[in-house]
Design a protein around this motif. Structure first.
Motif, mmCIF file in Angstrom:
data_model
loop_
_atom_site.group_PDB
_atom_site.id
_atom_site.type_symbol
_atom_site.label_atom_id
_atom_site.label_comp_id
_atom_site.label_asym_id
_atom_site.label_seq_id
_atom_site.Cartn_x
_atom_site.Cartn_y
_atom_site.Cartn_z
ATOM 1 N N ARG A 1 -62.025 -63.325 -102.258
ATOM 2 C CA ARG A 1 -61.783 -62.198 -101.354
ATOM 3 C C ARG A 1 -61.673 -62.675 -99.896
ATOM 4 O O ARG A 1 -60.779 -62.272 -99.162
ATOM 5 N N PRO B 1 -61.779 -57.812 -95.163
ATOM 6 C CA PRO B 1 -62.237 -58.063 -96.528
ATOM 7 C C PRO B 1 -62.884 -56.838 -97.171
ATOM 8 O O PRO B 1 -62.923 -56.721 -98.396
ATOM 9 N N ASP C 1 -62.623 -55.552 -105.990
ATOM 10 C CA ASP C 1 -62.342 -56.400 -107.151
ATOM 11 C C ASP C 1 -61.058 -55.988 -107.868
ATOM 12 O O ASP C 1 -60.341 -56.836 -108.388
ATOM 13 N N VAL D 1 -58.618 -59.559 -107.294
ATOM 14 C CA VAL D 1 -59.746 -60.486 -107.234
ATOM 15 C C VAL D 1 -60.365 -60.650 -108.623
ATOM 16 O O VAL D 1 -60.671 -61.763 -109.047
#
Length: 80
Positions: free
Chosen positions: A6, A17, A22, A65
């Protein structure tokens, strides 16, 4: 692992960020493009010691991610 991924994505794209979850689809959301993917591959290879094959370069492996972390786990399992 996910935090490192990330952070790399955020730094490479000048993105906060905090907005990269995710399951954020980094290509569909316009956060990442094909040039950024090449930088990501280089980062993953150096940071996590995996080698990405041409056949690995699919959105299923690099679309978020979570997908990247899952891909790394699969690659590491093959080496072990």
């Amino acid at each position: 692992m996910k935090d490192k991924i990330r952070d790399f994505i955020a730094e490479a794209t000048y993105t906060d960020p905090g907005i990269i979850k995710d399951d954020t689809l980094i290509f569909e959301e316009g956060i990442f493009d094909s040039m950024a993917l090449l930088n990501l591959i280089t980062f993953l290879e150096s940071e996590f010691g995996v080698v990405a094959e041409d056949t690995d370069l699919q959105e299923e492996n690099f679309g978020s991610v979570q997908r990247i972390a899952d891909y790394l786990e699969r690659k590491r399992a093959l080496v072990s």
